[in-house]
Scaffold this active site. Structure first.
Site, mmCIF file in Angstrom:
data_model
loop_
_atom_site.group_PDB
_atom_site.id
_atom_site.type_symbol
_atom_site.label_atom_id
_atom_site.label_comp_id
_atom_site.label_asym_id
_atom_site.label_seq_id
_atom_site.Cartn_x
_atom_site.Cartn_y
_atom_site.Cartn_z
ATOM 1 C CD GLU A 105 -2.639 -1.304 -0.014
ATOM 2 O OE1 GLU A 105 -2.972 -0.058 -1.061
ATOM 3 O OE2 GLU A 105 -3.207 -2.692 -0.317
ATOM 4 C CG HIS A 108 -0.495 1.480 -4.207
ATOM 5 N ND1 HIS A 108 -0.698 1.392 -5.568
ATOM 6 C CD2 HIS A 108 -1.645 -0.063 -4.219
ATOM 7 C CE1 HIS A 108 -1.088 -0.067 -6.045
ATOM 8 N NE2 HIS A 108 -1.639 -0.621 -4.143
ATOM 9 C CG HIS A 112 -1.099 8.452 -5.825
ATOM 10 N ND1 HIS A 112 -1.847 8.638 -6.795
ATOM 11 C CD2 HIS A 112 -1.751 7.287 -4.968
ATOM 12 C CE1 HIS A 112 -2.329 8.215 -7.020
ATOM 13 N NE2 HIS A 112 -3.125 7.004 -6.469
#
Length: 243
Positions: A105, A108, A112
């Site tokens: 996670e 991710h 970004h």
């Protein structure tokens, strides 16, 4: 084709069944793999939340929160609120499986932060894919109905069926773009765990198995979506031939 009993057998349903079976196998595999390595405690004893916080700090990311959400494998990163949500089976758990999921996670988050193109495309596709998935079948069914019953209907029906297929295609495109996003997030996770010395080499091998199993669920989802799209195209061609 028509069977001896007079009933029509739509063989394209087999494509849907194959897709469902693939997803079921992938889901069972990831749950089984996670459960197996959820029993393996990491040497450092870090929890999923602590590992996530370390990874964010290693990358100079201080505007993202780590939050606890209920459920099992409900982990996700919400870029709108900048929150990494970790589930019951990850947040306070010290297993190599929990740490791997938490790191994924955070992968991710890093995507970004670094402007990783595929995740930007996926984010942009979300509203279009959701709308396309919702509207596709109503358009196709309406097209089949109109094509079967009204003067001038076949032309209108074919147009609606084609429009429905294009709408569903956006959902399929979303699934395909998701693949590099998820594989890249896992790749980044492994790098962070290795460079941060949070897991030993042996523990990293076990964590990789968990992340690979998780990635295969997205492969199965994409394959299922492609099979459904193929079925829609075959239905459209059959409808065109009937006209």
């Amino acid at each position: 084709m028509y069977m001896g009993t007079g009933y029509y057998f739509d063989w394209t349903y087999l494509l849907v069944i194959v897709g469902v079976v693939l997803c079921m196998i992938a889901s069972a595999n990831v749950k089984g793999t996670f459960a197996r390595y959820a029993r393996v405690r990491s040497g450092l004893g870090l929890t999923g939340a602590q590992a996530a916080q370390r990874i964010l700090e290693m990358n100079g990311i201080y505007d993202v929160r780590i939050s606890h959400v209920s459920g099992e494998l409900t982990d996700h990163y919400d870029p709108r609120t900048k929150v990494v949500n970790l589930s019951d089976s990850v947040y306070n758990q010290t297993s190599v499986a929990a740490i791997g999921v938490a790191a994924h996670e955070c992968g991710h988050v890093i995507q970004h932060a670094k402007g990783y193109a595929p995740i930007t495309w996926r984010t942009a596709l979300v509203p279009v894919a959701n709308f396309g998935s919702t509207i596709s079948w109503p358009l196709i069914l309406l097209g089949l109905f109109l094509g079967a019953g009204y003067s001038g209907g076949p032309t209108i029906g074919s147009f609606l069926i084609t429009l429905g297929i294009w709408a569903f295609s956006f959902s399929v495109l979303f699934q395909l773009v998701t693949l590099p996003v998820e594989f890249n997030a896992s790749h980044r996770a492994m790098i962070q765990l290795r460079e941060g010395h949070m897991l030993s080499d042996e523990e990293l091998k076990k964590t990789r198995k968990v992340l690979t199993a998780a990635a295969l669920t997205y492969v199965a989802g994409a394959a299922s979506a492609l099979l459904q799209l193929l079925r829609l195209i075959l239905i459209a061609r059959s409808h065109s031939d009937d006209e």
